[in-house]
Design an enzyme around this catalytic site. Structure first.
Site, mmCIF file in Angstrom:
data_model
loop_
_atom_site.group_PDB
_atom_site.id
_atom_site.type_symbol
_atom_site.label_atom_id
_atom_site.label_comp_id
_atom_site.label_asym_id
_atom_site.label_seq_id
_atom_site.Cartn_x
_atom_site.Cartn_y
_atom_site.Cartn_z
ATOM 1 N N CYS A 114 0.811 -1.232 0.000
ATOM 2 C CA CYS A 114 0.000 0.000 0.000
ATOM 3 C C CYS A 114 0.842 1.279 0.000
ATOM 4 C CB CYS A 114 -0.947 0.011 1.192
ATOM 5 S SG CYS A 114 -1.965 -1.451 1.281
ATOM 6 N N HIS A 255 -3.315 6.916 3.331
ATOM 7 C CA HIS A 255 -3.710 5.638 2.748
ATOM 8 C C HIS A 255 -5.099 5.288 3.283
ATOM 9 C CE1 HIS A 255 -3.928 1.617 1.425
ATOM 10 N NE2 HIS A 255 -3.670 1.062 2.597
ATOM 11 N N ASN A 285 -10.235 -0.459 0.528
ATOM 12 C CA ASN A 285 -8.772 -0.372 0.463
ATOM 13 C C ASN A 285 -8.309 -0.900 -0.899
ATOM 14 O OD1 ASN A 285 -6.022 -0.709 0.694
ATOM 15 N ND2 ASN A 285 -6.092 -1.677 2.715
HETATM 16 N N1 ACO Z 1 -18.370 -9.362 9.863
HETATM 17 C C1 ACO Z 1 -18.761 -9.674 11.101
HETATM 18 N N2 ACO Z 1 -17.918 -10.026 12.082
HETATM 19 C C2 ACO Z 1 -16.609 -10.052 11.787
HETATM 20 C C3 ACO Z 1 -16.115 -9.744 10.504
HETATM 21 C C4 ACO Z 1 -17.057 -9.393 9.516
HETATM 22 N N3 ACO Z 1 -16.708 -9.056 8.257
HETATM 23 N N4 ACO Z 1 -14.771 -9.852 10.509
HETATM 24 C C5 ACO Z 1 -14.420 -10.229 11.743
HETATM 25 N N5 ACO Z 1 -15.530 -10.351 12.513
HETATM 26 C C6 ACO Z 1 -15.601 -10.725 13.914
HETATM 27 C C7 ACO Z 1 -14.381 -11.461 14.368
HETATM 28 O O1 ACO Z 1 -14.524 -12.845 14.092
HETATM 29 C C8 ACO Z 1 -14.400 -11.179 15.853
HETATM 30 O O2 ACO Z 1 -15.313 -12.025 16.472
HETATM 31 P P1 ACO Z 1 -15.001 -12.654 17.927
HETATM 32 O O3 ACO Z 1 -14.881 -11.464 18.852
HETATM 33 O O4 ACO Z 1 -16.174 -13.510 18.164
HETATM 34 O O5 ACO Z 1 -13.707 -13.390 17.765
HETATM 35 C C9 ACO Z 1 -14.955 -9.760 15.949
HETATM 36 O O6 ACO Z 1 -15.618 -9.524 14.690
HETATM 37 C C10 ACO Z 1 -13.892 -8.692 16.144
HETATM 38 O O7 ACO Z 1 -12.867 -8.905 15.220
HETATM 39 P P2 ACO Z 1 -11.563 -8.015 15.229
HETATM 40 O O8 ACO Z 1 -10.600 -8.530 14.200
HETATM 41 O O9 ACO Z 1 -11.060 -7.851 16.612
HETATM 42 O O10 ACO Z 1 -12.163 -6.633 14.743
HETATM 43 P P3 ACO Z 1 -11.457 -5.232 14.659
HETATM 44 O O11 ACO Z 1 -12.217 -4.241 15.403
HETATM 45 O O12 ACO Z 1 -9.986 -5.333 14.917
HETATM 46 O O13 ACO Z 1 -11.637 -4.864 13.132
HETATM 47 C C11 ACO Z 1 -10.412 -4.877 11.073
HETATM 48 C C12 ACO Z 1 -11.105 -5.705 12.152
HETATM 49 C C13 ACO Z 1 -11.460 -4.024 10.379
HETATM 50 C C14 ACO Z 1 -9.768 -5.808 10.069
HETATM 51 C C15 ACO Z 1 -9.346 -3.969 11.711
HETATM 52 O O14 ACO Z 1 -8.522 -4.715 12.583
HETATM 53 C C16 ACO Z 1 -8.464 -3.312 10.700
HETATM 54 O O15 ACO Z 1 -8.894 -2.462 9.939
HETATM 55 N N6 ACO Z 1 -7.167 -3.613 10.677
HETATM 56 C C17 ACO Z 1 -6.268 -3.056 9.734
HETATM 57 C C18 ACO Z 1 -6.497 -3.656 8.390
HETATM 58 C C19 ACO Z 1 -5.637 -2.985 7.360
HETATM 59 O O16 ACO Z 1 -5.421 -1.802 7.370
HETATM 60 N N7 ACO Z 1 -5.097 -3.759 6.448
HETATM 61 C C20 ACO Z 1 -4.253 -3.204 5.469
HETATM 62 C C21 ACO Z 1 -4.270 -4.067 4.325
HETATM 63 S S1 ACO Z 1 -3.239 -3.317 3.177
HETATM 64 C C22 ACO Z 1 -2.746 -4.338 1.923
HETATM 65 O O17 ACO Z 1 -1.590 -4.553 1.787
HETATM 66 C C23 ACO Z 1 -3.690 -4.840 0.924
#
Ligand code: ACO
Length: 328
Positions: A114, A255, A285
């Site tokens: 990214c 980003h 993203n």
């Molecule tokens: N729908 C419903 N529930 C979900 C989903 C979904 N799509 N995804 C995860 N959950 C659940 C999980 O299973 C978890 O359940 P549990 O508590 O029973 O175990 C709960 O929701 C919380 O999950 P978390 O992972 O703790 O949620 P969080 O608040 O951290 O949000 C997220 C997740 C959105 C992925 C966040 O951590 C994030 O944005 N992280 C950064 C991601 C990012 O920037 N990535 C860059 C990629 S760049 C590239 O190179 C392409």
């Protein structure tokens, strides 16, 4: 003293829109969960016969038209992508041919996830300053839908497809264009965001396909924390190095990964959210494409005016990061 300016910007997003409601029919998720955890409402998905280079070409044509530069005048082409058309050759060579960029041009891809567009910007900036090249075309292009696991609700709700491009050239006018740029990487975090199979570590096999090894794997919470930390650090260092205060910056283009990451960054930098350009609600993203896509929209909507100072800041798999200050 000479400067390097961004002479033109362009972007392209595929026609098909996939909403959170659509996703809720594919995996166990809801619009409410996706919006509250990420800020994303919809994303664009490329057609089956549309590859990374097709998106890149459309964004590049728009940027060339904006800069009033012909493809024949480009002598440096850099494509930042994590979803190239194929492992070999580079997507840059494919795009060079499609655009009609001359054979003497230098064309290559970079892999900085990214942060890739800012990596490309820094490389082109340095090369143009040395007079080695005259006009550079830099592109961030992604068909992330091709490396997304559409059965994994923890990642598939986040990504989209897009491309953004910029034309850079040197001008004899001090104080405008790229004021400074800074990059970094911390390989300690390689396993936070990666595609395990398809390279020399784990070549494609029936097993690697069965195990979904060719898709993005991510430790979301860890990436979240690292993202806020490195973007704050690189943004602060950039402002300190060039003696710029937050109030002198008219717009930050971060980003576009998650609205909560951007809000945390704004809070830590003590800058108001209305100085941060956000369009992730409509595109998700799109990795290396987010910054040029946002830059293009910001310019077209009048959020960037002549004389304005903008700060671009990114993080990505690696963990890579970067920032650039630009005076328009
Ligand atoms: N729908 C419903 N529930 C979900 C989903 C979904 N799509 N995804 C995860 N959950 C659940 C999980 O299973 C978890 O359940 P549990 O508590 O029973 O175990 C709960 O929701 C919380 O999950 P978390 O992972 O703790 O949620 P969080 O608040 O951290 O949000 C997220 C997740 C959105 C992925 C966040 O951590 C994030 O944005 N992280 C950064 C991601 C990012 O920037 N990535 C860059 C990629 S760049 C590239 O190179 C392409």
């Amino acid at each position: 003293m000479a400067s390097v300016i961004i002479a033109g910007v362009g972007s392209y997003t595929p026609e098909r829109v996939l909403t959170n409601h659509d996703l809720s029919k594919m995996v166990d998720t809801t619009d409410e969960w996706i919006v509250s955890r990420s800020g994303i409402r919809e994303r664009h998905i490329a057609a089956e016969n549309e590859a990374c280079s097709d998106l890149a070409v459309k964004a590049a044509q728009a940027a060339l038209a904006d800069a009033q530069v012909q493809a024949s005048e480009i002598d440096l082409l850099i494509i930042a992508t994590a979803s190239p058309d194929m492992p070999l050759p580079s997507t840059a060579c494919i795009v060079q041919h499609k655009l009609g960029i001359p054979a003497h041009a230098t064309c290559f891809d970079i892999a900085a996830a990214c942060s890739g567009f800012l990596y490309a910007l820094e490389i082109a900036y340095g090369q143009l300053l040395t007079n080695r090249y005259k006009r550079a075309l830099i592109i961030g292009a992604e068909k992330l839908s091709s490396v997304t696991d559409w059965t994994d609700r923890t990642t598939c709700v986040l990504f989209g497809d897009a491309a953004g491009a910029a034309v850079l050239k040197k001008v004899d006018q001090p104080g405008i264009g790229i004021i400074g740029s800074d990059l970094g990487a911390d390989g300690e975090f390689v396993d936070h965001l990666y595609i395990p199979a398809g390279g020399s570590r784990c070549p494609a096999t029936a097993k690697s396909v069965d195990e979904h090894g060719h898709f993005i794997h991510m430790k979301g919470r860890e990436v979240f924390k690292s993202a806020v930390r490195v973007m704050e650090t690189v943004a602060r260092e950039m402002m300190e190095q060039y003696k710029v205060t937050p109030d002198q910056i008219s717009l930050v283009i971060p980003h576009q990964a998650n609205i909560r990451i951007i809000e945390a960054l704004a809070g830590n930098l003590e800058m108001p959210m209305d100085k941060f350009f956000v369009n992730l609600d409509r595109y998700g993203n799109t990795s290396s494409a987010t910054i040029p896509l946002a830059l293009d929209e910001a310019r077209r909507s009048g959020r960037i005016k002549p004389g304005d100072l903008t700060l671009m800041v990114a993080f990505g798999a690696g963990l890579t990061y970067g920032a650039a200050l630009v005076r328009w």
